[in-house]
Design a protein around this motif. Structure first.
Motif, PDB file in Angstrom:
ATOM      1  N   PHE A   4      22.724  13.473  47.518  1.00  0.00           N
ATOM      2  CA  PHE A   4      22.799  12.034  47.278  1.00  0.00           C
ATOM      3  C   PHE A   4      24.231  11.527  47.363  1.00  0.00           C
ATOM      4  O   PHE A   4      24.742  10.844  46.478  1.00  0.00           O
ATOM      5  N   ILE A  51       7.982  14.042  35.530  1.00  0.00           N
ATOM      6  CA  ILE A  51       7.813  13.766  34.089  1.00  0.00           C
ATOM      7  C   ILE A  51       6.962  12.509  33.922  1.00  0.00           C
ATOM      8  O   ILE A  51       5.995  12.479  33.156  1.00  0.00           O
ATOM      9  N   GLY A  72      12.762  12.241  44.916  1.00  0.00           N
ATOM     10  CA  GLY A  72      13.959  12.406  45.726  1.00  0.00           C
ATOM     11  C   GLY A  72      13.653  12.870  47.141  1.00  0.00           C
ATOM     12  O   GLY A  72      12.490  12.888  47.578  1.00  0.00           O
ATOM     13  N   SER A 128      14.356  10.090  40.912  1.00  0.00           N
ATOM     14  CA  SER A 128      14.505  11.490  41.314  1.00  0.00           C
ATOM     15  C   SER A 128      13.190  12.249  41.124  1.00  0.00           C
ATOM     16  O   SER A 128      12.329  11.833  40.335  1.00  0.00           O
ATOM     17  N   GLU A 154      19.001  18.053  46.845  1.00  0.00           N
ATOM     18  CA  GLU A 154      19.390  16.670  47.156  1.00  0.00           C
ATOM     19  C   GLU A 154      20.821  16.451  46.664  1.00  0.00           C
ATOM     20  O   GLU A 154      21.107  16.635  45.486  1.00  0.00           O
ATOM     21  N   PHE A 213       5.461   2.253  52.715  1.00  0.00           N
ATOM     22  CA  PHE A 213       6.567   3.179  52.448  1.00  0.00           C
ATOM     23  C   PHE A 213       6.112   4.251  51.466  1.00  0.00           C
ATOM     24  O   PHE A 213       5.619   3.937  50.381  1.00  0.00           O
ATOM     25  N   ASN A 223      19.747   2.982  43.154  1.00  0.00           N
ATOM     26  CA  ASN A 223      20.358   2.896  44.494  1.00  0.00           C
ATOM     27  C   ASN A 223      20.027   1.634  45.285  1.00  0.00           C
ATOM     28  O   ASN A 223      20.746   1.303  46.215  1.00  0.00           O
ATOM     29  N   GLU A 266      19.290   1.674  34.096  1.00  0.00           N
ATOM     30  CA  GLU A 266      20.252   1.176  33.098  1.00  0.00           C
ATOM     31  C   GLU A 266      21.655   1.053  33.673  1.00  0.00           C
ATOM     32  O   GLU A 266      22.508   0.372  33.099  1.00  0.00           O
ATOM     33  N   LYS A 286      11.329  -2.046  34.188  1.00  0.00           N
ATOM     34  CA  LYS A 286      12.468  -1.387  33.536  1.00  0.00           C
ATOM     35  C   LYS A 286      13.421  -0.959  34.649  1.00  0.00           C
ATOM     36  O   LYS A 286      13.198   0.036  35.336  1.00  0.00           O
ATOM     37  N   PRO A 287      14.508  -1.737  34.857  1.00  0.00           N
ATOM     38  CA  PRO A 287      15.458  -1.341  35.903  1.00  0.00           C
ATOM     39  C   PRO A 287      16.302  -0.157  35.459  1.00  0.00           C
ATOM     40  O   PRO A 287      16.354   0.163  34.270  1.00  0.00           O
ATOM     41  N   SER A 316       8.393  14.408  47.296  1.00  0.00           N
ATOM     42  CA  SER A 316       8.979  13.063  47.388  1.00  0.00           C
ATOM     43  C   SER A 316       8.017  11.990  46.912  1.00  0.00           C
ATOM     44  O   SER A 316       8.384  10.810  46.871  1.00  0.00           O
ATOM     45  N   ASN A 346      10.280  13.195  52.390  1.00  0.00           N
ATOM     46  CA  ASN A 346      10.328  11.741  52.514  1.00  0.00           C
ATOM     47  C   ASN A 346      10.361  11.359  53.994  1.00  0.00           C
ATOM     48  O   ASN A 346       9.432  10.749  54.502  1.00  0.00           O
ATOM     49  N   THR A 353      12.505   1.493  38.000  1.00  0.00           N
ATOM     50  CA  THR A 353      13.259   1.537  39.255  1.00  0.00           C
ATOM     51  C   THR A 353      14.572   2.321  39.127  1.00  0.00           C
ATOM     52  O   THR A 353      15.093   2.489  38.023  1.00  0.00           O
TER      53      THR A 353
HETATM   54  P1  NAD Z   1      16.586   8.792  38.105  1.00  0.00           P
HETATM   55  O1  NAD Z   1      15.366   9.609  38.293  1.00  0.00           O
HETATM   56  O2  NAD Z   1      17.725   9.389  37.368  1.00  0.00           O
HETATM   57  O3  NAD Z   1      16.237   7.425  37.345  1.00  0.00           O
HETATM   58  C1  NAD Z   1      15.164   6.630  37.761  1.00  0.00           C
HETATM   59  C2  NAD Z   1      14.613   5.883  36.549  1.00  0.00           C
HETATM   60  O4  NAD Z   1      14.134   6.845  35.605  1.00  0.00           O
HETATM   61  C3  NAD Z   1      15.653   5.040  35.845  1.00  0.00           C
HETATM   62  O5  NAD Z   1      15.064   3.805  35.507  1.00  0.00           O
HETATM   63  C4  NAD Z   1      16.033   5.862  34.619  1.00  0.00           C
HETATM   64  O6  NAD Z   1      16.375   5.074  33.504  1.00  0.00           O
HETATM   65  C5  NAD Z   1      14.762   6.650  34.328  1.00  0.00           C
HETATM   66  N1  NAD Z   1      15.007   7.990  33.751  1.00  0.00           N
HETATM   67  C6  NAD Z   1      16.099   8.786  33.950  1.00  0.00           C
HETATM   68  N2  NAD Z   1      15.943   9.967  33.306  1.00  0.00           N
HETATM   69  C7  NAD Z   1      14.744   9.917  32.697  1.00  0.00           C
HETATM   70  C8  NAD Z   1      13.993  10.841  31.891  1.00  0.00           C
HETATM   71  N3  NAD Z   1      14.466  12.040  31.575  1.00  0.00           N
HETATM   72  N4  NAD Z   1      12.773  10.456  31.438  1.00  0.00           N
HETATM   73  C9  NAD Z   1      12.263   9.251  31.752  1.00  0.00           C
HETATM   74  N5  NAD Z   1      12.926   8.338  32.511  1.00  0.00           N
HETATM   75  C10 NAD Z   1      14.140   8.664  32.989  1.00  0.00           C
HETATM   76  O7  NAD Z   1      17.034   8.301  39.573  1.00  0.00           O
HETATM   77  P2  NAD Z   1      18.341   7.502  39.968  1.00  0.00           P
HETATM   78  O8  NAD Z   1      19.506   8.399  39.820  1.00  0.00           O
HETATM   79  O9  NAD Z   1      18.359   6.181  39.329  1.00  0.00           O
HETATM   80  O10 NAD Z   1      18.046   7.249  41.526  1.00  0.00           O
HETATM   81  C11 NAD Z   1      18.322   8.184  42.528  1.00  0.00           C
HETATM   82  C12 NAD Z   1      17.107   9.013  42.866  1.00  0.00           C
HETATM   83  O11 NAD Z   1      16.032   8.163  43.238  1.00  0.00           O
HETATM   84  C13 NAD Z   1      17.337   9.934  44.052  1.00  0.00           C
HETATM   85  O12 NAD Z   1      16.728  11.162  43.775  1.00  0.00           O
HETATM   86  C14 NAD Z   1      16.625   9.222  45.194  1.00  0.00           C
HETATM   87  O13 NAD Z   1      16.193  10.058  46.243  1.00  0.00           O
HETATM   88  C15 NAD Z   1      15.475   8.627  44.471  1.00  0.00           C
HETATM   89  N6  NAD Z   1      14.884   7.517  45.202  1.00  0.00           N
HETATM   90  C16 NAD Z   1      13.718   7.743  45.841  1.00  0.00           C
HETATM   91  C17 NAD Z   1      13.138   6.737  46.586  1.00  0.00           C
HETATM   92  C18 NAD Z   1      11.864   6.985  47.323  1.00  0.00           C
HETATM   93  O14 NAD Z   1      11.363   6.056  47.914  1.00  0.00           O
HETATM   94  N7  NAD Z   1      11.309   8.170  47.322  1.00  0.00           N
HETATM   95  C19 NAD Z   1      13.753   5.490  46.669  1.00  0.00           C
HETATM   96  C20 NAD Z   1      14.944   5.276  45.979  1.00  0.00           C
HETATM   97  C21 NAD Z   1      15.505   6.309  45.241  1.00  0.00           C
END
Ligand code: NAD
Length: 488
Positions: free
Chosen positions: A381, A236, A253, A230, A379, A446, A154, A180, A177-178, A452, A407, A151
């Motif tokens: 954000f 990935i 995203g 994202s 994006e 959803f 946000n 961090e 895994k929330p 997205s 999205n 997760t």
């Molecule tokens: P993020 O992608 O940086 O992190 C999400 C998760 O991935 C975290 O648990 C993090 O620990 C892990 N992570 C980060 N980098 C990683 C990597 N290189 N390899 C593997 N795992 C990795 O996202 P964020 O900054 O926590 O959240 C914001 C993003 O989430 C925005 O882009 C937003 O649009 C998106 N989002 C999308 C939805 C949707 O429904 N589409 C909902 C909520 C948030």
């Protein structure tokens, strides 16, 4: 300045116990004032392995319970969410930075997600039919086994509830895994699930970042991975999880476009657009990011400026998540200015008295943006909206369709005909008509389109039932004396 009260150290939750796994730790920082409120362990593959083994052990008993037995826990759990509403709301605020009303809405949404999960016996729709004389065919939905949920920061409370209740009532066990940067809400969720009577090992939590996500994608004991975050990381995770033959849905995203027509109700449109772009400090994957102003909409833009100026950081606007996020958002605004756009309301250099260490960006409106600018394409954000002017519907749709994301999209108009055209032609998974944040409430599902979301189906609602289960088809015949045909 008085720092917030320190929270307990974050622990992994494995086999119903909080355990301090992982050698390295990192600080958890409250974005409201920049103070350190806790620290968390960075789990290793070994910790993930322990969590998976605990979930595998629990799966035997949990999956053999009836659906009606499993949902009982979630009636109790939903009541616990309500009972602890104020405490959970404040915890979200503390670790994420959003304001009280926004944080409370998260917990309310989590309760609604539990209500959907407990309705599962009414909607699961197992089928049975006499397909030949004396021969019955049935389809039952069976759980997959151990599943993983990863997760983002946000929505520290709501997004974990997009996956956990449905996956669990359907008989799976889970390793979550929330993010961090916001691990506290998930830790509290684990405590409340235990209090509600969830058997040990059915729900486990590991903490950390990239390494833990990779371990979850690679672990042979995990059958399915759901991811929200994202687009860069969604790609990935989708590739890595499916390369080890797991089922995966990965939400990414967004860059949501709102198409505003001259006949739109000016007051309602201005307040909706501004609320959409600034709510949760713009850190919603459903937030408005681009307003496409079609033809003569200056009177609506003028009202938006007035609305945006009413937004006060620290009062009706929370913080963004980190110093890096604040710097990134402000850099986008500066770049737009350098590219020739006009900043109508400027949220840079915002501070909140008494919380100078916090990460605040004020509501920002940028006009005369063109489609080649980074603020139009990427994006951001943050609480920023870019206005692109279009001469007519076709041009507005072309701008919306030009985004890699998909999205949400919305249209503001009094004309049913125009609205219908946008509903048909916008390339997005969730559409709003005179609604700036068109989140489908339960039981509607959803999920976005294009970059997205990767994978089949949506993450909530009926669509998620497909994701969290596999069909078992059984054909039976009990009375050999019955008349049967060639299909018997
Ligand atoms: P993020 O992608 O940086 O992190 C999400 C998760 O991935 C975290 O648990 C993090 O620990 C892990 N992570 C980060 N980098 C990683 C990597 N290189 N390899 C593997 N795992 C990795 O996202 P964020 O900054 O926590 O959240 C914001 C993003 O989430 C925005 O882009 C937003 O649009 C998106 N989002 C999308 C939805 C949707 O429904 N589409 C909902 C909520 C948030």
């Amino acid at each position: 300045m008085k720092a917030f009260t320190k929270q307990p150290e974050v622990h992994n939750f494995i086999d119903g116990q909080f355990t301090k796994n992982g050698q390295d730790t990192m600080d958890v920082i409250s974005p409201l004032d920049g103070s350190i409120i806790s620290n968390l362990p960075l789990s290793t593959y070994n910790d993930v392995d322990k969590a998976v083994k605990s979930a595998q052990k629990a799966y035997v008993g949990w999956s053999s319970k009836t659906l009606k037995e499993r949902i009982q826990i979630f009636f109790t759990y939903r009541q616990l969410l309500e009972k602890h509403m104020d405490e959970l709301t404040k915890l979200i605020q503390l670790e994420n930075g959003k304001n009280y009303g926004e944080a409370k809405a998260e917990v309310e949404k989590s309760m609604e997600l539990c209500e959907f999960a407990v309705s599962m016996p009414q909607i699961i729709g197992d089928e049975v039919q006499e397909v030949s004389k004396g021969v019955e065919c049935r389809i039952e939905r069976k759980p997959l086994g151990v599943v993983a949920s990863i997760t983002p920061f946000n929505f520290p409370n709501m997004v974990p509830h997009w996956t956990m209740p449905n996956a669990l009532v359907l008989g799976n066990t889970m390793v979550m895994k929330p993010s961090e940067v916001v691990p506290l809400s998930t830790m509290r969720m684990a405590e409340l699930l235990k209090e509600a009577g969830l058997p040990d090992g059915v729900f486990n939590v590991v903490n950390g970042g990239k390494d833990v996500v990779e371990a979850l994608c690679d672990h042979p004991g995990i059958e399915a991975v759901s991811f929200v975050g994202s687009t860069k990381v969604a790609k990935i995770v989708y590739k890595r999880a499916t390369s080890t033959l797991k089922r995966c849905v990965a939400l990414g995203g967004a860059k949501n476009h709102l198409l505003v027509f001259p006949d739109a109700n000016p007051d309602m449109t201005a307040s909706n657009v501004v609320a959409s772009m600034s709510g949760c400090a713009g850190q919603r994957c459903m937030a408005a990011s681009v307003m496409v102003g079609v033809d003569k909409v200056q009177h609506i833009i003028d009202k938006m400026v007035v609305e945006a100026q009413k937004i006060v950081a620290g009062e009706n606007l929370g913080s963004v998540i980190s110093a890096e996020a604040k710097a990134r958002i402000e850099k986008y605004i500066a770049q737009a200015e350098a590219d020739g756009a006009k900043i109508l309301v400027d949220g840079r250099n915002t501070t909140v008295p008494g919380k100078e260490g916090g990460f605040y960006v004020g509501a920002t409106i940028i006009d005369y943006v063109t489609t080649d600018m980074s603020v139009a394409r990427e994006e951001i954000f943050g609480p920023v909206i870019s206005i692109i002017r279009a001469k007519d519907l076709d041009e507005a749709i072309e701008i919306e369709n030009g985004s890699n994301y998909g999205n949400a999209a919305a249209v503001f108009t009094q004309s049913g005909g125009l609205a219908k055209q946008v509903m048909e032609r916008a390339s997005a998974g969730m559409i709003g008509v005179n609604i700036g944040v068109p989140v489908p409430r339960e039981p509607f599902s959803f999920g976005g389109w294009n970059d997205s979301k990767f994978g089949v189906g949506d993450i909530t609602g009926r669509s998620s039932i497909e994701f969290w289960t596999q069909n078992k088809k059984t054909t039976t015949k009990w009375n050999p004396e019955a008349q049967t045909n060639w299909m018997s």
